[in-house]
Design a protein around this motif. Structure first.
Motif, mmCIF file in Angstrom:
data_model
loop_
_atom_site.group_PDB
_atom_site.id
_atom_site.type_symbol
_atom_site.label_atom_id
_atom_site.label_comp_id
_atom_site.label_asym_id
_atom_site.label_seq_id
_atom_site.Cartn_x
_atom_site.Cartn_y
_atom_site.Cartn_z
ATOM 1 N N THR A 228 0.823 -1.210 0.000
ATOM 2 C CA THR A 228 0.000 0.000 0.000
ATOM 3 C C THR A 228 0.857 1.259 0.000
ATOM 4 O OG1 THR A 228 -1.708 -1.201 1.246
ATOM 5 C CG2 THR A 228 -1.875 1.194 1.172
ATOM 6 N N ALA A 229 1.938 1.244 0.775
ATOM 7 C CA ALA A 229 2.843 2.396 0.811
ATOM 8 C C ALA A 229 3.468 2.627 -0.565
ATOM 9 C CB ALA A 229 3.923 2.182 1.864
ATOM 10 N N ASP A 230 3.850 1.545 -1.235
ATOM 11 C CA ASP A 230 4.426 1.675 -2.584
ATOM 12 C C ASP A 230 3.430 2.311 -3.546
ATOM 13 O OD1 ASP A 230 6.761 0.531 -1.684
ATOM 14 O OD2 ASP A 230 6.326 -1.468 -2.488
ATOM 15 N N LEU A 231 2.150 1.919 -3.424
ATOM 16 C CA LEU A 231 1.108 2.495 -4.276
ATOM 17 C C LEU A 231 0.972 3.991 -4.016
ATOM 18 C CD1 LEU A 231 -1.349 2.195 -6.220
ATOM 19 C CD2 LEU A 231 -2.732 1.701 -4.190
ATOM 20 N N ILE A 232 0.998 4.377 -2.754
ATOM 21 C CA ILE A 232 0.870 5.791 -2.396
ATOM 22 C C ILE A 232 2.029 6.602 -2.970
ATOM 23 C CG2 ILE A 232 0.994 7.382 -0.433
ATOM 24 C CD1 ILE A 232 -0.615 5.265 1.152
ATOM 25 N N VAL A 233 3.224 6.051 -2.871
ATOM 26 C CA VAL A 233 4.395 6.741 -3.406
ATOM 27 C C VAL A 233 4.306 6.861 -4.922
ATOM 28 C CG1 VAL A 233 6.894 6.599 -3.714
ATOM 29 C CG2 VAL A 233 5.864 6.050 -1.486
ATOM 30 N N GLU A 234 3.943 5.764 -5.573
ATOM 31 C CA GLU A 234 3.870 5.750 -7.045
ATOM 32 C C GLU A 234 2.828 6.724 -7.571
ATOM 33 O OE1 GLU A 234 2.668 2.665 -10.664
ATOM 34 O OE2 GLU A 234 2.918 1.922 -8.619
#
Length: 322
Positions: A228-234
């Motif tokens: 989820t954190a990776d999605l937010i960053v992307e």
């Protein structure tokens, strides 16, 4: 309505109800969740007395009936629950009550399985149907029909209330769609604690990502938090949301992970997912639940709430909402 009432569970329950015997006093209605209880009370008015088993902040996925619940159910003239797995093992309890008390799975009676979102977990389908107002509105005539059977002297009033409320829900659906459409397309992504907003996403054209799955029976894994954190960053998501029935620690963990990766993200607000707000507040009504969620989502993600339609003027005046 005739097609809905032909379902086996309804045939089994309606034949048991001593309708005429209880029509002269308020019908005791037990609802599992507030999203059902509020509709029943709105339709029935003084002709019914509603008790809700699971109040604000209560997670229906994890709920276990108490001794007090058993006493309440034993006094019921009508039991209303959602079905489609929302109440978990309580579905078996209600099946037994249906042998002697009118008992209705409102979602199963009003919303066809082909309109549901399939899942690959133990549920098989997503039970969070109230997140699409146009779907949830289909239970209004189902509940109205059952209440009219139990309180025939009030049938005219119940039918009129159902017509008015149906118009309010149609207006709410359109208002929600307009409000979410005001969010810039690149920011139109809703990140929440668990996967309760799929119907909302489908109905109102917003991408949805839940840290946990549909059920909250197990904690989110580290991999779920990292993904989820990776999605937010992307996607450069500016805000994510906590839920009133879910411990916020997983959301905090995602925020920390995203911040460490260089993406500032904040909590956009608290959403009502599996339960409504406190009684005697706007959020303690189904309309208020959707209005509060939609306003919070739009404002946190760069949108602007649309003006409330005239059909919701009475509701807005009652709760002093502009």
């Amino acid at each position: 309505m005739a097609a809905m009432l032909s379902r086996p569970i309804l045939l089994a329950t309606l034949s048991l109800a001593p309708f005429g015997a209880i029509a002269q006093e308020p019908v005791s209605v037990v609802a599992t969740v507030g999203m059902i209880g509020d509709i029943a009370q709105t339709l029935g008015g003084d002709c019914i007395a509603v008790e809700t088993m699971m109040g604000p902040g209560i997670d229906p996925h994890l709920y276990q009936a108490t001794a007090r619940d058993v006493q309440t159910l034993n006094r019921a003239g009508l039991i209303l629950y959602s079905g489609y797995g929302l109440e978990g093992q309580l579905g078996d309890v209600f099946a037994r009550y249906a042998e002697r008390v009118p008992t209705l799975a409102v979602s199963e009676a009003g919303i066809a399985r082909e309109d549901l979102i399939a899942t690959d977990d133990a549920y098989g389908v997503d039970p969070h149907l109230w997140m699409d107002v146009s779907l949830w509105a289909r239970i209004v005539p189902v509940i109205a029909g059952q209440l009219s059977e139990l309180a025939p002297n009030c049938a005219t009033t119940i039918d009129a209330n159902a017509e008015t409320y149906g118009a309010e829900l149609a207006a709410l659906h359109d208002w929600t769609r307009q409000t979410i459409a005001s969010i810039p397309q690149t920011q139109r992504i809703l990140v929440t604690a668990h996967d309760a907003f799929a119907y909302y996403g489908r109905a109102y054209d917003i991408e949805v990502a839940g840290i946990q799955g549909i059920s909250t029976q197990s904690e989110a894994a580290i991999a779920d938090i990292r993904q989820t954190a990776d999605l937010i960053v992307e996607r450069e998501v500016p805000a994510i949301f906590v839920e009133s029935t879910i411990n916020p620690r997983t959301i905090q963990a995602v925020i920390e992970a995203a911040n460490q990766a260089g993406q500032p993200v904040e909590i956009g607000g608290e959403l009502f997912s599996d339960a409504m707000g406190d009684p005697d507040t706007a959020g303690g009504t189904y309309i208020g639940m959707i209005h509060s969620n939609t306003t919070a989502i739009a404002e946190a993600l760069g949108g602007t709430p649309a003006p409330l339609p005239q059909a919701l003027a009475d509701w807005a005046a009652q709760w002093t909402i502009e």
